[in-house]
Design a protein around this motif. Sequence first.
Motif, PDB file in Angstrom:
ATOM      1  N   ALA A  18      27.163  49.870  49.473  1.00 27.47           N
ATOM      2  CA  ALA A  18      28.397  49.452  48.821  1.00 27.47           C
ATOM      3  C   ALA A  18      28.171  48.108  48.136  1.00 27.47           C
ATOM      4  N   GLN A  19      28.825  47.918  47.010  1.00 33.14           N
ATOM      5  CA  GLN A  19      28.763  46.655  46.296  1.00 33.14           C
ATOM      6  C   GLN A  19      29.834  45.727  46.869  1.00 33.14           C
ATOM      7  N   VAL A  20      29.480  44.462  47.049  1.00 28.36           N
ATOM      8  CA  VAL A  20      30.430  43.470  47.542  1.00 28.36           C
ATOM      9  C   VAL A  20      30.512  42.374  46.496  1.00 28.36           C
ATOM     10  N   TYR A  21      31.737  41.989  46.154  1.00 28.00           N
ATOM     11  CA  TYR A  21      31.961  40.937  45.171  1.00 28.00           C
ATOM     12  C   TYR A  21      32.619  39.743  45.860  1.00 28.00           C
ATOM     13  N   LYS A  22      32.124  38.562  45.527  1.00 29.16           N
ATOM     14  CA  LYS A  22      32.691  37.325  46.068  1.00 29.16           C
ATOM     15  C   LYS A  22      33.608  36.756  45.004  1.00 29.16           C
ATOM     16  N   CYS A  23      34.870  36.553  45.371  1.00 27.58           N
ATOM     17  CA  CYS A  23      35.879  36.110  44.413  1.00 27.58           C
ATOM     18  C   CYS A  23      36.653  34.921  44.960  1.00 27.58           C
ATOM     19  N   LYS A  24      37.417  34.303  44.103  1.00 31.21           N
ATOM     20  CA  LYS A  24      38.328  33.236  44.504  1.00 31.21           C
ATOM     21  C   LYS A  24      39.728  33.805  44.539  1.00 31.21           C
ATOM     22  N   GLY A  25      40.440  33.564  45.640  1.00 27.31           N
ATOM     23  CA  GLY A  25      41.819  34.025  45.771  1.00 27.31           C
ATOM     24  C   GLY A  25      42.763  33.136  44.983  1.00 27.31           C
ATOM     25  N   SER A  26      44.021  33.470  45.013  1.00 27.16           N
ATOM     26  CA  SER A  26      45.019  32.724  44.234  1.00 27.16           C
ATOM     27  C   SER A  26      45.170  31.287  44.724  1.00 27.16           C
ATOM     28  N   SER A  27      44.872  31.026  46.007  1.00 32.02           N
ATOM     29  CA  SER A  27      44.969  29.669  46.549  1.00 32.02           C
ATOM     30  C   SER A  27      43.624  28.963  46.572  1.00 32.02           C
ATOM     31  N   GLY A  28      42.611  29.573  45.973  1.00 25.80           N
ATOM     32  CA  GLY A  28      41.291  28.954  45.934  1.00 25.80           C
ATOM     33  C   GLY A  28      40.390  29.353  47.085  1.00 25.80           C
ATOM     34  N   GLU A  29      40.897  30.203  47.991  1.00 28.09           N
ATOM     35  CA  GLU A  29      40.081  30.630  49.126  1.00 28.09           C
ATOM     36  C   GLU A  29      39.065  31.678  48.671  1.00 28.09           C
ATOM     37  N   VAL A  31      37.331  35.187  48.783  1.00 29.43           N
ATOM     38  CA  VAL A  31      37.734  36.549  49.127  1.00 29.43           C
ATOM     39  C   VAL A  31      36.576  37.469  48.789  1.00 29.43           C
ATOM     40  N   TYR A  32      36.295  38.428  49.661  1.00 27.23           N
ATOM     41  CA  TYR A  32      35.265  39.433  49.399  1.00 27.23           C
ATOM     42  C   TYR A  32      35.963  40.754  49.116  1.00 27.23           C
ATOM     43  N   SER A  33      35.455  41.462  48.111  1.00 29.70           N
ATOM     44  CA  SER A  33      36.089  42.704  47.702  1.00 29.70           C
ATOM     45  C   SER A  33      35.017  43.711  47.306  1.00 29.70           C
ATOM     46  N   GLN A  34      35.342  45.004  47.422  1.00 25.94           N
ATOM     47  CA  GLN A  34      34.399  46.018  46.945  1.00 25.94           C
ATOM     48  C   GLN A  34      34.623  46.313  45.476  1.00 25.94           C
ATOM     49  N   ASN A  35      35.676  45.724  44.908  1.00 30.02           N
ATOM     50  CA  ASN A  35      35.961  45.880  43.479  1.00 30.02           C
ATOM     51  C   ASN A  35      35.726  44.556  42.775  1.00 30.02           C
ATOM     52  N   PRO A  36      35.227  44.590  41.538  1.00 30.95           N
ATOM     53  CA  PRO A  36      35.026  43.337  40.787  1.00 30.95           C
ATOM     54  C   PRO A  36      36.353  42.603  40.600  1.00 30.95           C
ATOM     55  N   CYS A  37      36.275  41.271  40.690  1.00 29.44           N
ATOM     56  CA  CYS A  37      37.486  40.452  40.555  1.00 29.44           C
ATOM     57  C   CYS A  37      37.803  40.173  39.083  1.00 29.44           C
ATOM     58  N   ALA A  38      36.769  40.058  38.300  1.00 25.87           N
ATOM     59  CA  ALA A  38      36.935  39.758  36.880  1.00 25.87           C
ATOM     60  C   ALA A  38      35.895  40.573  36.114  1.00 25.87           C
ATOM     61  N   ARG A  39      35.998  40.551  34.771  1.00 25.51           N
ATOM     62  CA  ARG A  39      35.077  41.336  33.960  1.00 25.51           C
ATOM     63  C   ARG A  39      33.629  40.921  34.165  1.00 25.51           C
ATOM     64  N   ASP A  40      33.403  39.607  34.323  1.00 22.25           N
ATOM     65  CA  ASP A  40      32.029  39.120  34.443  1.00 22.25           C
ATOM     66  C   ASP A  40      31.553  38.996  35.896  1.00 22.25           C
ATOM     67  N   SER A  41      32.254  39.612  36.846  1.00 21.26           N
ATOM     68  CA  SER A  41      31.866  39.545  38.255  1.00 21.26           C
ATOM     69  C   SER A  41      30.539  40.246  38.481  1.00 21.26           C
ATOM     70  N   LYS A  42      29.747  39.662  39.333  1.00 27.66           N
ATOM     71  CA  LYS A  42      28.460  40.260  39.680  1.00 27.66           C
ATOM     72  C   LYS A  42      28.459  40.535  41.182  1.00 27.66           C
ATOM     73  N   PRO A  43      27.765  41.555  41.612  1.00 31.10           N
ATOM     74  CA  PRO A  43      27.727  41.864  43.049  1.00 31.10           C
ATOM     75  C   PRO A  43      27.078  40.725  43.832  1.00 31.10           C
ATOM     76  N   HIS A  44      27.544  40.532  45.040  1.00 30.30           N
ATOM     77  CA  HIS A  44      27.038  39.491  45.936  1.00 30.30           C
ATOM     78  C   HIS A  44      26.057  40.133  46.913  1.00 30.30           C
ATOM     79  N   ASP A  45      24.911  39.494  47.109  1.00 25.73           N
ATOM     80  CA  ASP A  45      23.928  40.011  48.062  1.00 25.73           C
ATOM     81  C   ASP A  45      24.433  39.789  49.476  1.00 25.73           C
TER      82      ASP A  45
END
Length: 179
Positions: A18-29, A31-45
Motif C-alpha cells: 500500500a502507498q502511504v502519503y505524509k500530509c499536513k492536517g488543517s491545524s498543521g499536524e 497526517v498519514y493517508s493512503q490517498n494523496p493529499c495534494a496533486r504533487d504528493s509523493k508516497p512516503h517510505d
Amino acid sequence: MKSIAIAAMLLLPCAATAQVYKCKGSSGETVYSQNPCARDSKPHDVRAGRAATATPAEAANRQSVFKSTDISDAGIAERNCLVSARKRIYGPSDQRIAGYERQVQNLNREASLARNNLAGATYDAGIRNQLSGLQQSITAERVSADSQMSTATQQCAETKRKQVEAIEARYTPAANQTN
C-alpha cells in the motif's frame, strides 16, 4: 491455464504494498493517508519494524545492562545500609556526647567561680574530677559508636557481596556453572 490466472490474481494483493502519503492536517499536524493529499504528493517510505527476536549480540548487551544495573542496585543498597546504620548508631551517641559536653561547660563555669582558698581548692578539685569522668565518658561513647559502625560496615559489605554473588550466578550461562 485459467487456474493459473486465478492463482496469480490471488497472489497479487499479497505481493502489492500500500502507498502511504505524509500530509499536513488543517491545524498543521502530521497526517498519514493512503490517498494523496495534494496533486504533487509523493508516497512516503515506510520502514518495517524491528524483528521480534533479538540477535545474540543484542541479547548479550541486554544481559550486560541488566547485570550492571543489578550490581549498581546492590551498591546503592549497601550505601543505604551504611546511611541507616550511621543514623542509628551516631545519632543517639552524638546526643549523649552533646549532653556530656553541656555538663563540661557547666562545670567549667562553676570552676571559674571557685574561690581562691582551701575550700575553693577542694571544690575545684571535685569539679576537675567530674570533668575527667565526663571526658572519659565522651571517649568511651565515641569508641563504642565507632566499634558499632565498624561492625555495621562489615555487615553491609557482606550483604552486598552475597547480592553480587547471586547476580553473577544469575547472569552466568548455564554451561559455565557446571564447570
